[in-house]
Scaffold this motif. Structure first.
Motif, PDB file in Angstrom:
ATOM      1  N   SER C   2      -4.383  -9.683  -1.252  1.00 41.77           N
ATOM      2  CA  SER C   2      -3.382  -8.873  -1.957  1.00 41.77           C
ATOM      3  C   SER C   2      -2.001  -9.251  -1.438  1.00 41.77           C
ATOM      4  O   SER C   2      -1.813  -9.406  -0.238  1.00 41.77           O
ATOM      5  CB  SER C   2      -3.654  -7.391  -1.699  1.00 41.77           C
ATOM      6  N   PRO C   6       1.874  -2.950   1.565  1.00 43.44           N
ATOM      7  CA  PRO C   6       1.492  -1.538   1.452  1.00 43.44           C
ATOM      8  C   PRO C   6       2.618  -0.589   1.849  1.00 43.44           C
ATOM      9  O   PRO C   6       2.627   0.559   1.418  1.00 43.44           O
ATOM     10  CB  PRO C   6       0.286  -1.408   2.391  1.00 43.44           C
ATOM     11  N   LEU C  19      -6.325   1.982  -6.370  1.00 40.62           N
ATOM     12  CA  LEU C  19      -6.906   1.218  -5.264  1.00 40.62           C
ATOM     13  C   LEU C  19      -8.395   0.937  -5.481  1.00 40.62           C
ATOM     14  O   LEU C  19      -8.948   0.015  -4.892  1.00 40.62           O
ATOM     15  CB  LEU C  19      -6.717   1.978  -3.946  1.00 40.62           C
ATOM     16  N   LEU C  23      -8.927  -2.818  -4.425  1.00 44.11           N
ATOM     17  CA  LEU C  23      -9.644  -3.171  -3.192  1.00 44.11           C
ATOM     18  C   LEU C  23     -11.123  -3.459  -3.429  1.00 44.11           C
ATOM     19  O   LEU C  23     -11.892  -3.573  -2.480  1.00 44.11           O
ATOM     20  CB  LEU C  23      -9.484  -2.043  -2.164  1.00 44.11           C
ATOM     21  N   ARG C 241      -6.019  -0.880   2.623  1.00 42.65           N
ATOM     22  CA  ARG C 241      -5.485  -2.215   2.278  1.00 42.65           C
ATOM     23  C   ARG C 241      -5.436  -3.102   3.520  1.00 42.65           C
ATOM     24  O   ARG C 241      -5.790  -4.271   3.483  1.00 42.65           O
ATOM     25  CB  ARG C 241      -4.058  -2.071   1.742  1.00 42.65           C
TER      26      ARG C 241
END
Lengths: 327, 327, 327, 327
Positions: C2, C6, C19, C23, C241
């Protein structure tokens, strides 16, 4: 309720399924009713039942729970002592957790646990025990019986305490055998033959106990817990019409009410399914009818005061029970 | 049986311990007797009890088990569903283990477990529940109640089914209060005052239910499970002489029969200890007497047909119960 | 994985729900994968982890089960002795059921029972423990976890035995407090500050144990089992994350990983939900990190050989556990 | 410790009983010691054990718990779902008791219960599991293990976490058979033959796993739970001298360590009795050694990092376990 003569209609899978609507009591006692056929028992039933107590003799219709006899270990119960009577005053003994009980007085206590809907446990089925097409009695959704909360409707507490006339129909005696061959289905004509032999007529509000001799068979041959494969005799589904016409309040049996092996592939347990779901009929499985049959024979009397007081288990689909017959 | 006037003797620790021999029924019904005061119930008791069914109304004297009301979680019961009614036909559902139940009919069933000798569970104490000096009723050694095998003598199955006259003695009503203050001990003169007010006399074979209002108090104030520290009213130990003289068969109470806090340090639970061990008296703890009191008041009648059918738990020191009163 | 920082994205209900897909590890290790982030642990992880054993000291990261300390009775466990050591040779003792054990040698044994997903029990969550929109990790339907058969997919047995590097991130120490205020959410910057203070960097295959001091707080203030209302500190959801980018294999915490009270009404337990369902991340709840923190401080070393061997409970959604840290 | 050559002494009942004192470790590690032979494991043992991790491969030595394979239902475990994944969003569904979980996220959880000292459950025996003449290890009175409070001394928590060298002695492989005939007793010379074949020497602090092939036999022939009547191979009691001389810390076996049928009528389970009571030796029963044997063969290496983390069950006489071998 029905003008069909049950003797004229051969039942097949679809005819049996037709009984679900034919014998339905949904709405009969109101949209919110949770007692089903127990509504047949009115004060007059209880009053007349009490008049049947003449000798003052009481008989239990339950098997011992957890004994070594023909009870299999699979269904329990579990009994775990919290405190026993062993070693109370021996050297080095650990004192009781409640300090006031560390003196000359001591208590024993236990935990018990059981899966009461077992093959060898005398128990009553509440109306939340069976579903057909996702519905329980009186159109209650099956999902109302949840894993977390149990039966949020139709639980066993709705039975309260059952007091009514009990009637034994002893089919084994009527046929002159020790027990019906496992798998035998008792037909309505058998019920009427037993009525005639015994000089009695089943009626409104009765608790009808059907004796096939299965219990005696287990006592003499030993019990092997072989699950649904284990053949048992029981009511033929067509008896439900007969019980419906007679306004019977509950039924019991020395087997599991439904005969095994199954007759109809699409509805393996029709007495449970149509009885409980459509009729709202309360069932008692695995009664001990041996002592009862003996006293009925001796007194030549097949009716008695019947009492059944289930544990008031909130959310439960039934209860272990000790039904009593008082003469 | 005894010529001592219980009102004349102040009881202290040693006098209470003296009651163990004074009120002993050991040997009275034989060296092997396991039924104790239930022997007071004869056929005539049961016959006369049945004649008390006049209105045909039945009342349960049990609290719901496992409900959310004033039942604490500590004593259970545990209810674990084996199969519920959730998601029966949803996509990806796991088929039932019994393949014949994978069709339109489905069953729900559960495991239940409980420590029934709890503060909020209506239950009967068997004669194996209490020991004094290492002995249970009728000189049975405490060690006969073993951790592995449970009560090898004096278990609850010896009660069978109990059918006799029930009598409510409503002390709260007699004193004109909603409930006795927790900790209050009911004296023999209270029993006789209640008899007089109610126009009844307790006698041989009776099941005597003593109402202190403890249940109503719990209903209105909420129940806090604070163990033995939680004050409760109950029988004063001197009532045991009275019950002994009257040949009472069993007693029940809306508390735990013994009052809390304790009066005698050397015998904290004298009603349990002397009642069960010496007299062989069966006790019912935590009865729900609220509905019963209401109907007794309304009918102005305090006697009824009493039935109690414990689970026939082999080796158990008691059983959860649902005692019934039928009018 | 990613490129989003964050720290730049304030999370609201819908961002949190986003998310779930951001994720997601669904399909990453195959359509049939049932091990999720444990796949990050390869042979090299285990080899290097073993090299961290230098002093030869082993520390348990579990709380005692069933002790009287700050464990509440609500979650158990139940321990019922089947046979104890009391009264083995006393007069009148009941012989053991196994006759060969009636001599000088005797055994004690028990039954244990517990609801291990409790607030005070150190346990690991399997990937079948949580669902989002009716799906578990890797698109497994929630209905695969059935009441009768348990978790037919994603059960705890798929963990096998976990051996990898463990890393303690001691946030309480990093902030210089005895414990974080209940309800505090640990942010990714806290993790990195702890890394810096401790001179360590979390990496692929690690078991990361987050210490908030909640256990110490319970030890000193006592534990009140007030369910979800009881405030606890834990990971902020944005840490997922960070854990995702670092390829962490499993996480543990001295609380329940999710902080309470909840931050997002639409997803009350985001660490459990996104961690388990989307990432396939295994969680250990209620670790005892007090001894571990002490030894890490003393040795000034925050990495160690981590082993966790869940019970291989077929169909279970987790297991009680005793995670070990060896230095 | 002992200069007797075990090969020279034929053992009879009284000679076996003599081993109780001959092999006694009472007092060896202090009057209050509760860890017995686990005291043999020192930091050096753990350090060297960790150096055995070369390939980074981990093997579980436990059987699945509750699976359908060759596990009998008798020993459990019980698994009761508190909430499953069925019917989460269906019409009429009962909402979860925790209201915050009524949304898109849902949890499944269960109760598990088991009698872990069963024939098919991989478990460790604590030193409170066995008594001889009313005494447990280190002269602890048997009565210290009470029905109400469990093992107040010598409970399983004293094991903490076990990390040491594990050694497999594969007797079936050494004899070139798939499994030893049930009832076979492995002798000290078998142990030494296996050592020689495998090129290894058992020493201080080791966890010694004895493979007889009993597990493979159960896998191929099916398992019938016939209690003590079911023949199993195991250690001959004379091996205890050998284990004592070698300062072994704990032993495991794919049976129940003691062979069945019994050899000595006066001490049916000598490995348990002398091992646990006299030596303070921890035993692991019913290990799964099949995967372990296969990898040992393939790598031609019979030593590995052994870890066992029992549940820290306060008052328990053992724990179910999942022992790990890491190579």
């Amino acid at each position: 309720m029905s003008s069909i003569d049950p003797r004229d209609v051969p039942l097949n899978n679809s005819a049996v399924i037709g009984l679900v609507s034919e014998l339905s009591n949904w709405g009969r006692w109101g949209a919110d009713d949770q007692r089903g056929t127990l509504n047949h028992i009115d004060d007059e039933c209880r009053r007349r039942a009490a008049t049947l107590v003449r000798e003052g003799v009481v008989i239990s219709c339950a098997w011992p729970l957890g004994g070594h006899g023909f009870h299999s270990p699979g269904s329990g119960p579990q009994r775990f002592m919290i405190r026993s009577g062993e070693g109370l005053f021996e050297e080095h003994s650990v004192p009781p957790i409640q300090p006031e009980l560390a003196g000359r007085a001591r208590l024993a206590a236990e935990y018990i646990g059981l899966r009461f809907h077992g093959l060898e446990i005398t128990h009553i089925d509440a109306l939340s025990h069976v579903f057909w097409d996702g519905r329980a009695y009186n159109d209650v959704p099956a999902a109302s019986v949840s894993t977390e909360s149990g039966a949020t409707q139709l639980d066993v507490t709705h039975a309260g305490g059952i007091v009514t006339r009990g009637v034994l129909l002893d089919i084994a005696a009527q046929r002159g055998v020790e027990y019906l061959e496992p798998g035998t289905r008792v037909m309505p004509e058998d019920l009427e033959a037993a009525e005639e032999r015994q000089g009695i007529r089943v009626g409104k509000g009765d608790a009808v106990l059907l004796r096939t001799g299965h219990g005696r068979r287990c006592q003499s041959l030993g019990f092997v817990d072989s699950g649904q494969a284990d053949a048992r005799s029981g009511w033929h589904v067509s008896c439900l019409r007969w019980l419906h016409e007679r306004d019977v309040a509950l039924i019991g049996n020395d087997g599991t009410n439904d005969a095994v092996p199954f007759e109809f592939s699409e509805m393996p347990l029709p007495v449970h399914t149509i009885g409980i779901v459509a009729m709202g009929l309360w069932l008692i499985d695995n009664c001990n009818l041996e002592d009862l049959a003996e006293i009925c024979d001796r007194m030549n009397r097949y009716e008695f005061l019947f009492t059944l007081a289930p544990l008031l288990l909130v959310g439960a689909t039934g209860s272990p029970a000790n039904p009593l017959a008082t003469f």
